[in-house]
Design a protein around this motif. Structure first.
Motif, PDB file in Angstrom:
ATOM      1  N   SER A   7      -6.057  -3.884  -3.248  1.00 37.24           N
ATOM      2  CA  SER A   7      -7.067  -4.749  -3.843  1.00 37.24           C
ATOM      3  C   SER A   7      -6.536  -5.329  -5.148  1.00 37.24           C
ATOM      4  CB  SER A   7      -8.339  -3.948  -4.126  1.00 37.24           C
ATOM      5  OG  SER A   7      -8.113  -3.029  -5.188  1.00 37.24           O
ATOM      6  N   GLY A  34      -1.988  -4.784   1.325  1.00 41.58           N
ATOM      7  CA  GLY A  34      -3.435  -4.592   1.327  1.00 41.58           C
ATOM      8  C   GLY A  34      -4.042  -3.996   0.074  1.00 41.58           C
ATOM      9  N   GLU A  40     -11.620  -5.051  -2.268  1.00 42.66           N
ATOM     10  CA  GLU A  40     -11.386  -3.678  -1.835  1.00 42.66           C
ATOM     11  C   GLU A  40     -10.048  -3.597  -1.111  1.00 42.66           C
ATOM     12  OE1 GLU A  40     -13.427  -1.397  -2.829  1.00 42.66           O
ATOM     13  OE2 GLU A  40     -14.890  -2.829  -3.629  1.00 42.66           O
ATOM     14  N   SER A  41      -9.448  -2.443  -1.163  1.00 44.44           N
ATOM     15  CA  SER A  41      -8.152  -2.254  -0.512  1.00 44.44           C
ATOM     16  C   SER A  41      -8.301  -2.287   1.011  1.00 44.44           C
ATOM     17  CB  SER A  41      -7.535  -0.921  -0.934  1.00 44.44           C
ATOM     18  OG  SER A  41      -7.223  -0.941  -2.303  1.00 44.44           O
ATOM     19  N   ASP A  42      -7.281  -2.812   1.670  1.00 45.87           N
ATOM     20  CA  ASP A  42      -7.247  -2.897   3.128  1.00 45.87           C
ATOM     21  C   ASP A  42      -5.940  -2.257   3.595  1.00 45.87           C
ATOM     22  OD1 ASP A  42      -7.292  -3.495   5.795  1.00 45.87           O
ATOM     23  OD2 ASP A  42      -6.920  -5.644   5.543  1.00 45.87           O
ATOM     24  N   HIS A  43      -6.022  -1.003   4.009  1.00 47.07           N
ATOM     25  CA  HIS A  43      -4.812  -0.280   4.384  1.00 47.07           C
ATOM     26  C   HIS A  43      -4.315  -0.641   5.779  1.00 47.07           C
ATOM     27  CE1 HIS A  43      -4.877   1.987   0.714  1.00 47.07           C
ATOM     28  NE2 HIS A  43      -6.132   2.353   0.925  1.00 47.07           N
ATOM     29  N   SER A  44      -4.976  -1.618   6.416  1.00 46.67           N
ATOM     30  CA  SER A  44      -4.455  -2.120   7.684  1.00 46.67           C
ATOM     31  C   SER A  44      -3.447  -3.237   7.463  1.00 46.67           C
ATOM     32  CB  SER A  44      -5.601  -2.648   8.566  1.00 46.67           C
ATOM     33  OG  SER A  44      -6.164  -3.831   8.006  1.00 46.67           O
ATOM     34  N   SER A  45      -3.194  -3.575   6.185  1.00 43.91           N
ATOM     35  CA  SER A  45      -2.264  -4.650   5.852  1.00 43.91           C
ATOM     36  C   SER A  45      -1.106  -4.111   5.029  1.00 43.91           C
ATOM     37  CB  SER A  45      -2.981  -5.743   5.054  1.00 43.91           C
ATOM     38  OG  SER A  45      -2.051  -6.639   4.487  1.00 43.91           O
ATOM     39  N   SER A  78       0.850  -1.192   0.000  1.00 46.16           N
ATOM     40  CA  SER A  78       0.000   0.000   0.000  1.00 46.16           C
ATOM     41  C   SER A  78       0.884   1.239   0.000  1.00 46.16           C
ATOM     42  CB  SER A  78      -0.900   0.003   1.244  1.00 46.16           C
ATOM     43  OG  SER A  78      -1.737  -1.133   1.263  1.00 46.16           O
ATOM     44  N   ASP A 121      -2.125 -10.180   8.055  1.00 45.88           N
ATOM     45  CA  ASP A 121      -3.091 -10.002   6.982  1.00 45.88           C
ATOM     46  C   ASP A 121      -4.279 -10.911   7.251  1.00 45.88           C
ATOM     47  OD1 ASP A 121      -4.465  -9.571   4.682  1.00 45.88           O
ATOM     48  OD2 ASP A 121      -2.918 -10.304   3.314  1.00 45.88           O
TER      49      ASP A 121
END
Length: 327
Positions: free
Chosen positions: A193, A191, A183-188, A96, A255
């Motif tokens: 998508s 992350g 969808e993107s996961d900015h906690s990873s 990310s 993740d």
């Protein structure tokens, strides 16, 4: 006046600096204190490209410290001054990050409390950057060190510790898998998508682009499993005549989509890696790495083949490190 006199190699400026066969890692360059005017890093690099290339080839890493580099725009000028061709962080990149200006991106935007394991940038792809620049725009309070380690040293130590595993890895190669969401996961740390990774919303186009990168996609509900490989676990450096550790054996990210980290890396025949290999490799990284405690204005240049890098968790905010990639 010799061009190299724009630079000074200070002693003791980086206490954790290592030495391998008499070569410092990383090499530290600061402005020559005897130079009559302020040394501009962009001009110094332009005037010393051959010198910089020689040092980078010798050490694998150069830290420029003490130069007046204060903004993303300044950093972009430094990258441009190197003469290295731009490597756009595009299709296939999982980290990310956001483009800031010119050739400059944010470093991995994973939450600051997370550890990012040792890796070569985009080693899973058939095309990856050869050189990396990092820049500290905002100095961290505590933690958040960028750690660097020499790939061939890690290979040699792993071959001593786990000769059977290394032989099997060389013979079979490795397969990687990760689950990428719709969808993107900015906690990873990984992350993005699948739409961002493959730069399309069309699944057929995504499959075509994945195939060009040696990847296979298995579609799931609200996600896709990306299978990479088989890929070799090492690369032979033809110039330096040694093998380098070029794999993701320690690549265990926090993740939530990948709920079984033990299956993230397998031998190409589908058999799991020995249980102790990843932990032992992590210990070797800890012993061999240099943990760079960032200072505002630092610029770090890495040979992406020779050196692996990681990020330690940030204890005290803020921290802002930017990155740029070169062919």
């Amino acid at each position: 006046m010799a061009e190299e006199s724009l630079f000074h190699e200070p002693i003791g400026l980086l206490p954790q600096q290592k030495s391998y066969d008499g070569v410092l890692f990383p090499i530290v360059l600061s402005p020559n204190p005897t130079h009559p005017t302020t040394v501009d890093l962009t001009e110094a690099i332009k005037a010393n490209r051959t010198y910089i290339d020689t040092l980078l080839h010798r050490s694998g890493a150069i830290l420029f410290r003490g130069f007046p580099v204060s903004s993303a725009s300044d950093f972009n000028d430094v990258v441009e001054s190197s003469g290295y061709e731009d490597f756009s962080y595009g299709v296939g990149g999982a980290g990310s990050r956001t483009k800031v200006v010119g050739r400059v991106y944010t470093a991995n935007e994973a939450p600051p409390h997370q550890h990012i394991p040792f890796h070569h940038e985009m080693s899973h792809s058939p095309v990856f950057p050869s050189k990396l620049f990092f820049f500290c725009e905002v100095e961290p309070g505590k933690g958040g060190e960028t750690c660097i380690a020499l790939s061939h040293v890690i290979y040699e130590r792993m071959e001593q510790k786990h000769p059977k595993f290394v032989q099997e890895m060389e013979e079979k190669g490795l397969i990687y898998s990760r689950v990428v969401g719709d969808e993107s996961d900015h906690s990873s740390p990984v992350g993005r998508s699948w739409k961002e990774v493959f730069m399309t919303e069309d699944k057929t186009v995504a499959e075509e682009r994945a195939a060009k990168l040696g990847m296979k996609l298995e579609w799931m509900e609200s996600a896709v499993r990306v299978i990479i490989g088989p890929k070799p676990g090492f690369i032979y450096d033809e110039i330096k005549k040694h093998k380098i550790w070029f794999n993701g054996v320690v690549g265990r990210f926090e993740d939530k989509l990948n709920n079984d980290p033990s299956k993230a890396v397998l031998f190409s025949d589908g058999t799991p890696l020995p249980a102790d290999v990843s932990d032992d490799c992590s210990k070797i990284f800890d012993e061999e790495c240099v943990a760079l405690q960032w200072r505002q204005g630092d610029v770090l240049l890495l040979d992406n083949l020779a050196v692996l890098h990681s990020r330690r968790p940030l204890i005290t905010l803020p921290r802002r490190v930017l990155a740029s990639f070169c062919k």
